[in-house]
Scaffold this active site. Structure first.
Site, short mmCIF file in Angstrom:
data_model
loop_
_atom_site.label_atom_id
_atom_site.label_comp_id
_atom_site.label_asym_id
_atom_site.label_seq_id
_atom_site.Cartn_x
_atom_site.Cartn_y
_atom_site.Cartn_z
N SER A 139 1.50 -18.91 -40.58
CA SER A 139 2.70 -18.42 -41.23
C SER A 139 2.63 -18.70 -42.72
CB SER A 139 3.93 -19.13 -40.63
OG SER A 139 5.11 -18.86 -41.36
N TYR A 152 8.76 -26.61 -37.49
CA TYR A 152 7.89 -25.44 -37.49
C TYR A 152 6.91 -25.48 -38.65
CZ TYR A 152 6.59 -20.48 -37.51
OH TYR A 152 5.89 -19.29 -37.50
#
Length: 331
Positions: A139, A152
């Protein structure tokens, strides 16, 4: 003979879109996720649409033994694994001050260790055949962290570090196993409805948002081309490069914009279900609730896919301009 791919997180979101993309390309697929009913529906769908073999294997990727068992079952029932795609993730929307150690542990087990477990299971088999591809899904938040997503972001940073270490080891061992990473922008998936949320308001992706099919096409591209890394969407490129130039400035910007940018004005329903420890039942697919705001394509991904032609055209353009400039000087 059809190639074999294993996809984790295959029941919904980017994983579900990746199942569709690989099936459309003729791959037989092992689908790994926790919800058996959702996996069965996804498997039945691609069998009917594309005529491929689909093997749903309910699996919690946080459990290394379960992942190893899924890999063994895949090779027994479908054949040697050609591609392994690590997509599964879990997170909590909350500031660190309200999180518990158990929540950090669980989110890290799924989002980081889930990719480690998948990679290890795949590599053990690919090493003996000296071929295969492993795709780890990262990401932009694995380069530039944001508030409210420390679990995350920390896990995605860890995935990146693990992938880079392993890549050097693969090179050292002269293996013809390709390890690649696909870094995603904000994607319209169900995670914003079922991720654990302690903020009292419904979560949303930070615009611009992309449809999960954009991510799936990038994952397939990475699995079939020799790219070290693929950055999907200009927001990913911008976040990564901007953080290298002015990280302190971005810290301060995100201290305010990073909160409102991830939350809607809608109150979170009481007793809203979350999937941190158990799957959320329901008819979830690849898409979340932001279809009207999500883009179905990425110009940056297009230029990455055709980068050789892009740079060749750019080079011809520069040569042409220099030629015109030189001709003008002579005249």
């Amino acid at each position: 003979m059809a190639k074999i791919v294993v996809i984790t997180g295959a029941g919904a979101g980017v994983g579900r879109a990746s199942v569709e993309e690989f099936a459309r390309r003729g791959y037989d697929i092992a689908l790994l996720s926790r919800d058996p009913q959702r996996l069965e529906r996804a498997a039945a769908d691609i069998r009917a649409k594309y005529g491929v073999r689909a093997l749903p294997i309910p699996t919690d990727v946080a459990d290394a033994q379960a992942v190893e068992a899924a890999a063994a079952r895949t090779e027994k029932e479908l054949g040697p694994i050609d591609v392994w795609v690590n997509v599964a993730m879990a997170t909590v929307f909350a500031p660190v001050s309200t999180l518990t150690p158990r929540e950090f542990e669980r989110g890290t087990q799924v989002t980081y260790l889930g990719q480690v477990h998948g990679t290890m299971a795949a590599l053990a088999r690919m090493r003996t055949r000296n071929c295969g591809t492993i795709v780890n899904v990262g990401s932009a938040l694995g380069y530039r962290s944001v508030p409210l997503q420390s679990i995350y972001c920390g896990a995605k940073f860890a995935v990146r570090g693990f992938t880079d270490s392993l890549r050097s080891e693969i090179i050292h061992d002269h293996l013809r196993v390709h390890l690649t990473m696909v870094d995603l922008p904000a994607v319209n998936t169900p995670q914003f409805d079922w991720a654990k949320n302690k903020m009292g308001r419904r979560a949303k992706p930070v615009a611009p948002i992309f449809q999960p099919e954009v991510a799936a096409r990038a994952i397939f591209f990475a699995a079939t081309h020799r790219r070290r890394e693929v950055w999907v969407g200009f927001p990913t490129v911008k976040a990564i490069l901007a953080n290298r130039v002015a990280p302190a400035l971005i810290d301060r910007y995100l201290a305010s914009a990073g909160y409102c940018g991830q939350l809607t004005d809608e109150p979170l329903p009481e007793n809203a279900p979350d999937n941190l420890y158990h799957p959320v039942s329901g008819d979830y697919g690849a898409h979340g609730r932001f279809d009207d705001q999500a883009s179905p394509r990425s110009w940056e991904m297009f230029t990455d896919r055709y980068r050789n032609a892009f740079w060749a055209l750019a080079g011809l353009g520069v040569v042409g301009c220099l030629s015109l400039f030189a001709r003008g000087r002579r005249s």
